[in-house]
Design a protein around this motif. Structure first.
Motif, PDB file in Angstrom:
ATOM      1  N   ASP A  45       0.861  -1.182   0.000  1.00  0.00           N
ATOM      2  CA  ASP A  45       0.000   0.000   0.000  1.00  0.00           C
ATOM      3  C   ASP A  45       0.900   1.236   0.000  1.00  0.00           C
ATOM      4  O   ASP A  45       1.567   1.517   1.005  1.00  0.00           O
ATOM      5  CB  ASP A  45      -0.902  -0.022   1.228  1.00  0.00           C
ATOM      6  CG  ASP A  45      -1.907   1.116   1.235  1.00  0.00           C
ATOM      7  OD1 ASP A  45      -2.148   1.718   0.172  1.00  0.00           O
ATOM      8  OD2 ASP A  45      -2.448   1.401   2.319  1.00  0.00           O
ATOM      9  N   GLY A  46       0.910   1.940  -1.119  1.00  0.00           N
ATOM     10  CA  GLY A  46       1.772   3.112  -1.234  1.00  0.00           C
ATOM     11  C   GLY A  46       3.227   2.711  -1.151  1.00  0.00           C
ATOM     12  O   GLY A  46       3.679   1.852  -1.896  1.00  0.00           O
ATOM     13  N   VAL A 110       7.148 -13.891   3.394  1.00  0.00           N
ATOM     14  CA  VAL A 110       7.941 -13.207   2.372  1.00  0.00           C
ATOM     15  C   VAL A 110       7.378 -11.806   2.176  1.00  0.00           C
ATOM     16  O   VAL A 110       6.168 -11.600   2.221  1.00  0.00           O
ATOM     17  CB  VAL A 110       7.963 -14.010   1.048  1.00  0.00           C
ATOM     18  CG1 VAL A 110       6.588 -14.108   0.435  1.00  0.00           C
ATOM     19  CG2 VAL A 110       8.941 -13.415   0.057  1.00  0.00           C
ATOM     20  N   LYS A 111       8.280 -10.849   2.009  1.00  0.00           N
ATOM     21  CA  LYS A 111       7.883  -9.468   1.757  1.00  0.00           C
ATOM     22  C   LYS A 111       7.442  -9.342   0.301  1.00  0.00           C
ATOM     23  O   LYS A 111       8.027  -9.954  -0.599  1.00  0.00           O
ATOM     24  CB  LYS A 111       9.071  -8.546   2.035  1.00  0.00           C
ATOM     25  CG  LYS A 111       8.762  -7.076   1.906  1.00  0.00           C
ATOM     26  CD  LYS A 111       9.906  -6.220   2.424  1.00  0.00           C
ATOM     27  CE  LYS A 111      10.870  -5.925   1.301  1.00  0.00           C
ATOM     28  NZ  LYS A 111      11.881  -4.914   1.650  1.00  0.00           N
ATOM     29  N   VAL A 112       6.405  -8.553   0.060  1.00  0.00           N
ATOM     30  CA  VAL A 112       5.901  -8.296  -1.288  1.00  0.00           C
ATOM     31  C   VAL A 112       6.031  -6.801  -1.556  1.00  0.00           C
ATOM     32  O   VAL A 112       5.364  -6.000  -0.898  1.00  0.00           O
ATOM     33  CB  VAL A 112       4.428  -8.741  -1.440  1.00  0.00           C
ATOM     34  CG1 VAL A 112       3.926  -8.450  -2.840  1.00  0.00           C
ATOM     35  CG2 VAL A 112       4.277 -10.222  -1.113  1.00  0.00           C
ATOM     36  N   THR A 113       6.894  -6.450  -2.499  1.00  0.00           N
ATOM     37  CA  THR A 113       7.079  -5.039  -2.836  1.00  0.00           C
ATOM     38  C   THR A 113       6.020  -4.605  -3.842  1.00  0.00           C
ATOM     39  O   THR A 113       5.325  -5.441  -4.437  1.00  0.00           O
ATOM     40  CB  THR A 113       8.466  -4.788  -3.438  1.00  0.00           C
ATOM     41  OG1 THR A 113       8.545  -5.477  -4.690  1.00  0.00           O
ATOM     42  CG2 THR A 113       9.578  -5.251  -2.502  1.00  0.00           C
ATOM     43  N   GLY A 114       5.922  -3.316  -4.071  1.00  0.00           N
ATOM     44  CA  GLY A 114       4.981  -2.796  -5.057  1.00  0.00           C
ATOM     45  C   GLY A 114       5.269  -3.342  -6.446  1.00  0.00           C
ATOM     46  O   GLY A 114       4.353  -3.719  -7.183  1.00  0.00           O
ATOM     47  N   SER A 115       6.559  -3.422  -6.826  1.00  0.00           N
ATOM     48  CA  SER A 115       6.892  -3.959  -8.154  1.00  0.00           C
ATOM     49  C   SER A 115       6.591  -5.457  -8.237  1.00  0.00           C
ATOM     50  O   SER A 115       6.196  -5.948  -9.294  1.00  0.00           O
ATOM     51  CB  SER A 115       8.348  -3.670  -8.520  1.00  0.00           C
ATOM     52  OG  SER A 115       9.226  -4.278  -7.606  1.00  0.00           O
TER      53      SER A 115
END
Length: 150
Positions: A45-46, A110-115
């Motif tokens: 988010d953002g 796991v981290k999920v980035t915007g990309s």
């Protein structure tokens, strides 16, 4: 009790004890069992990253050696050809902690980035799990849990 009856009872006890030992030994050869599997996906988010968290309980009488996790989109080659244990060889490990006599609670985050989110297929995703017991027995659950990427 007659001698013949006493011998029959003793022989029966030996047979039952042997069958019980076989049943205990056989139970050790059972593949790991998964229970209470859940996946939670939080979209980025953002400028805040999102995450995928998967948890499951794994039970194996000789103990759990490792648990590997792979998230895959429903509309992928795995849906057509099927996911195999060989496909799971490069999957990432979950972190497992004891939660009972022969049970561990495993968590994969796991981290999920915007990309990451932008390039990921939309729709239903599945979480596959390959659990390996210390005795070498394995269980592959290709759809242990589901989540949706909107």
């Amino acid at each position: 009790m007659s001698r013949r009856a006493a011998l029959s009872v003793a022989a029966g006890a030996v047979v039952l004890a042997g069958a019980g030992a076989f049943a205990v030994a056989y139970a050790g050869d059972q593949p790991p069992a998964l229970a209470h599997s859940t996946a939670r996906y939080a979209a980025p988010d953002g400028d805040r990253s999102g995450s995928l968290t998967f948890t499951t309980d794994v039970t194996a009488s000789p103990g759990v050696k490792n648990v590997k996790v792979l998230a895959w989109p429903e509309k992928s080659s795995f849906a057509k050809k099927g996911l195999t244990a060989q496909d799971m060889a490069a999957a990432e490990p979950a972190v497992c902690k004891p939660s009972g006599e022969d049970t561990v609670r495993c968590t994969y985050t796991v981290k999920v980035t915007g990309s990451d989110a932008e390039s990921s297929p939309r729709g239903v995703w599945h979480v596959a799990v390959l659990a390996t017991a210390k005795g070498g027995e394995t269980t592959l659950e290709t759809k242990a849990a589901n989540f949706t990427v909107a």
